[in-house]
Motif scaffolding. Structure first.
Motif, short mmCIF file in Angstrom:
data_model
loop_
_atom_site.label_atom_id
_atom_site.label_comp_id
_atom_site.label_asym_id
_atom_site.label_seq_id
_atom_site.Cartn_x
_atom_site.Cartn_y
_atom_site.Cartn_z
N GLU A 1 -2.58 13.48 -6.19
CA GLU A 1 -3.41 13.31 -7.39
C GLU A 1 -2.99 14.17 -8.57
OE1 GLU A 1 -7.50 14.10 -6.56
OE2 GLU A 1 -7.15 16.17 -5.99
N VAL B 1 -4.90 12.97 -2.19
CA VAL B 1 -3.86 11.97 -2.37
C VAL B 1 -4.52 10.61 -2.58
CG1 VAL B 1 -2.07 13.19 -1.06
CG2 VAL B 1 -3.54 11.57 0.11
N HIS B 2 -3.92 9.82 -3.48
CA HIS B 2 -4.41 8.47 -3.76
C HIS B 2 -3.82 7.50 -2.73
CE1 HIS B 2 -5.73 8.87 -8.15
NE2 HIS B 2 -5.44 10.09 -7.74
N VAL B 3 -4.66 6.63 -2.21
CA VAL B 3 -4.21 5.48 -1.43
C VAL B 3 -4.20 4.32 -2.43
CG1 VAL B 3 -4.70 3.95 0.50
CG2 VAL B 3 -5.23 6.40 0.68
N MET B 4 -3.02 3.76 -2.68
CA MET B 4 -2.86 2.77 -3.74
C MET B 4 -2.48 1.41 -3.18
SD MET B 4 -1.36 5.20 -6.71
CE MET B 4 -2.17 4.25 -7.93
N HIS B 5 -3.01 0.36 -3.79
CA HIS B 5 -2.86 -1.02 -3.30
C HIS B 5 -2.50 -1.96 -4.44
CE1 HIS B 5 -4.71 -5.04 -2.81
NE2 HIS B 5 -4.24 -4.95 -1.59
N THR C 1 -6.12 2.40 -7.32
CA THR C 1 -6.47 3.42 -6.35
C THR C 1 -7.63 2.90 -5.50
OG1 THR C 1 -5.74 5.19 -7.82
CG2 THR C 1 -7.26 5.80 -6.06
N VAL D 1 -8.03 10.67 -0.71
CA VAL D 1 -8.28 11.46 0.49
C VAL D 1 -8.31 12.92 0.06
CG1 VAL D 1 -7.46 12.02 2.81
CG2 VAL D 1 -7.02 9.73 1.84
N VAL E 1 0.86 -1.18 0.00
CA VAL E 1 0.00 0.00 0.00
C VAL E 1 0.89 1.24 0.00
CG1 VAL E 1 -1.71 1.32 1.30
CG2 VAL E 1 -1.85 -1.16 1.25
N PHE E 2 0.57 2.18 -0.86
CA PHE E 2 1.18 3.51 -0.82
C PHE E 2 0.08 4.46 -0.38
CE2 PHE E 2 4.27 1.35 -3.38
CZ PHE E 2 5.45 1.89 -2.92
N ASN E 3 0.34 5.20 0.69
CA ASN E 3 -0.71 6.01 1.32
C ASN E 3 -0.84 7.41 0.78
OD1 ASN E 3 -1.54 3.99 3.11
ND2 ASN E 3 0.07 4.53 4.55
N ALA E 4 0.11 7.89 0.00
CA ALA E 4 0.03 9.30 -0.37
C ALA E 4 0.68 9.56 -1.73
CB ALA E 4 0.67 10.18 0.70
#
Length: 64
Positions: free
Chosen positions: A20, A54-58, A36, A40, A14-17
């Motif tokens: 965008e 910011v995208h939270v990416m998984h 995505t 947030v 996971v990348f939290n930030a």
């Protein structure tokens, strides 16, 4: 990084930030298999655009 995480027993990353407005970074992460999960709103104060999300990416680290 993905291979090391998998080898260490992680099942996902996971990348939290990912800001965008950084379209190249968002595209890069998508091209590497991340998706995505959420955006947030107004989480980053961009110097030109003001508050942006910011995208939270998984990405799953399953086989393959």
């Amino acid at each position: 990084m993905l291979e090391q995480a998998r080898a260490s027993g992680f099942r996902a990353m996971v990348f939290n930030a990912v800001v965008e407005t950084n379209h190249r970074a968002v595209h890069l992460w998508h091209s590497l298999g991340f998706r995505t999960l959420a955006i947030v709103p107004e989480a980053f104060d961009h110097p030109r655009h003001g508050p942006v999300g910011v995208h939270v990416m998984h990405r799953s680290l399953g086989e393959g």
